[in-house]
Design an enzyme around this catalytic site. Structure first.
Site, PDB file in Angstrom:
ATOM      1  CB  SER A 195      -0.881  -0.195   1.226  1.00 36.37           C
ATOM      2  OG  SER A 195      -1.984   0.784   0.972  1.00 36.37           O
ATOM      3  CG  ASP A 226      -6.627  -3.198  -3.328  1.00 34.36           C
ATOM      4  OD1 ASP A 226      -7.126  -2.821  -2.496  1.00 34.36           O
ATOM      5  OD2 ASP A 226      -5.144  -3.375  -3.391  1.00 34.36           O
ATOM      6  CG  HIS A 235      -5.166  -2.778   0.422  1.00 36.06           C
ATOM      7  ND1 HIS A 235      -4.722  -2.319  -0.635  1.00 36.06           N
ATOM      8  CD2 HIS A 235      -5.041  -2.215   1.576  1.00 36.06           C
ATOM      9  CE1 HIS A 235      -3.946  -1.601  -0.241  1.00 36.06           C
ATOM     10  NE2 HIS A 235      -3.969  -1.267   1.065  1.00 36.06           N
TER      11      HIS A 235
END
Length: 289
Positions: A129, A228, A259
């Site tokens: 991320s 995601d 995610h």
């Protein structure tokens, strides 16, 4: 200051097989975990967290335990802007600079203070991320330090992050707190990039790793959960396709994951793949069993 450790202790939460040394550097800290037995200097895997306003605890972690068991040290960095450090405001509008500088400072300090244990020629970066965003920047900006890069569902292009389930992230983190405090601004689901002027668009482009992807020279692994909604898979795909043909690279896709990439099989597979990638380029093919 950044040239000294101001706090040094063993975290009581960590298990006896994974003690944590805390390096405090100005207004942030890093957590160093070392292999139990090292006969020679070992590789260091730098692991910035996502968010960016989250934090890594000095506690047992399966991924870092796996790395340690395979003879690699890990350095988890709570850069400025992480929760718990009263420094939230320093990061919005400064991503790709302030957080990158903190990661580099922590890495250099660890290498300096533990020079008898850590090998400065075998340093890699691995993050997901916003940590993937930082991994890209660190590999691009400091290839002389970070020799291998692993990115998990990364942010790579802020200009195309409007399809995220938190599009306000790109306005706040990319452009600063004015998008939260300006009384004339109201965020809504109908907000588009048309709300931004040329200067703002240029700012978002400048802090996006994709703009320098064509210069990447270090081996790069990208792992994507194809469901995601936070960091759409197109972010990682776009970056992967922009990498030079000569750069060693691998793309891992997990069709049923979102995610976190946290389904049991996917978790195991992508961390095994990451460790194999690190071993391939940090151990000269001598520790891939």
């Amino acid at each position: 200051g950044k040239d000294a450790i101001t706090e040094y202790w063993t975290a009581p939460e960590a298990s006896t097989s994974q003690d944590s040394t805390i390096l405090s550097i100005d207004n942030f800290e890093a957590i160093l975990k070392l292999p139990s037995h090292t006969k020679e200097r070992c590789p260091l895997i730098v692991m910035p967290h996502g968010g960016p306003h989250s934090a890594t605890r000095a506690a047992y972690s399966v991924p870092t335990a796996f790395l340690n068991a395979r003879g690699m040290a890990s350095l988890e960095i709570n850069y400025q802007g992480s929760i718990g450090f009263d420094s939230y405001d320093v990061l919005p509008g400064n991503i790709s600079t302030r957080d990158v500088e903190d990661c580099v400072a922590a890495t250099r300090l660890a290498l300096e203070k533990f020079s008898s244990i850590l090998d400065p020629d075998r340093v890699a970066v691995c993050g997901g991320s916003h940590g993937g965003f930082l991994s890209g920047h660190l590999a691009i900006q400091y290839p002389s330090i970070f020799k291998v890069c692993c990115m998990r569902n990364p942010v790579t292009n802020l200009l195309t992050m409007m399809s995220s389930d938190i599009p306000d992230w790109l306005f706040v983190e990319g452009l600063g707190n004015k998008w939260m405090t300006d009384p004339d601004f109201t965020f809504s689901s109908s907000l588009t990039m048309n709300a931004l002027d040329d200067e703002a668009l240029a700012t978002l482009r400048r802090c996006s790793p994709i703009t320098k992807a064509h210069t990447v020279s270090v081996p790069t692994l990208i792992a994507l959960g194809l469901r995601d909604r936070r960091c759409p898979p197109s972010q990682g795909l776009e970056y992967f396709r922009a990498l030079p043909e000569a750069t060693p690279k691998i793309l891992l896709t997990y069709p049923e994951d979102d995610h976190a990439i946290d389904r049991p099989w996917s978790t195991a597979d992508h961390w095994i793949q990451i460790v194999m990638w690190l071993e391939k380029y940090l151990f000269n093919n001598n520790n891939t069993t």
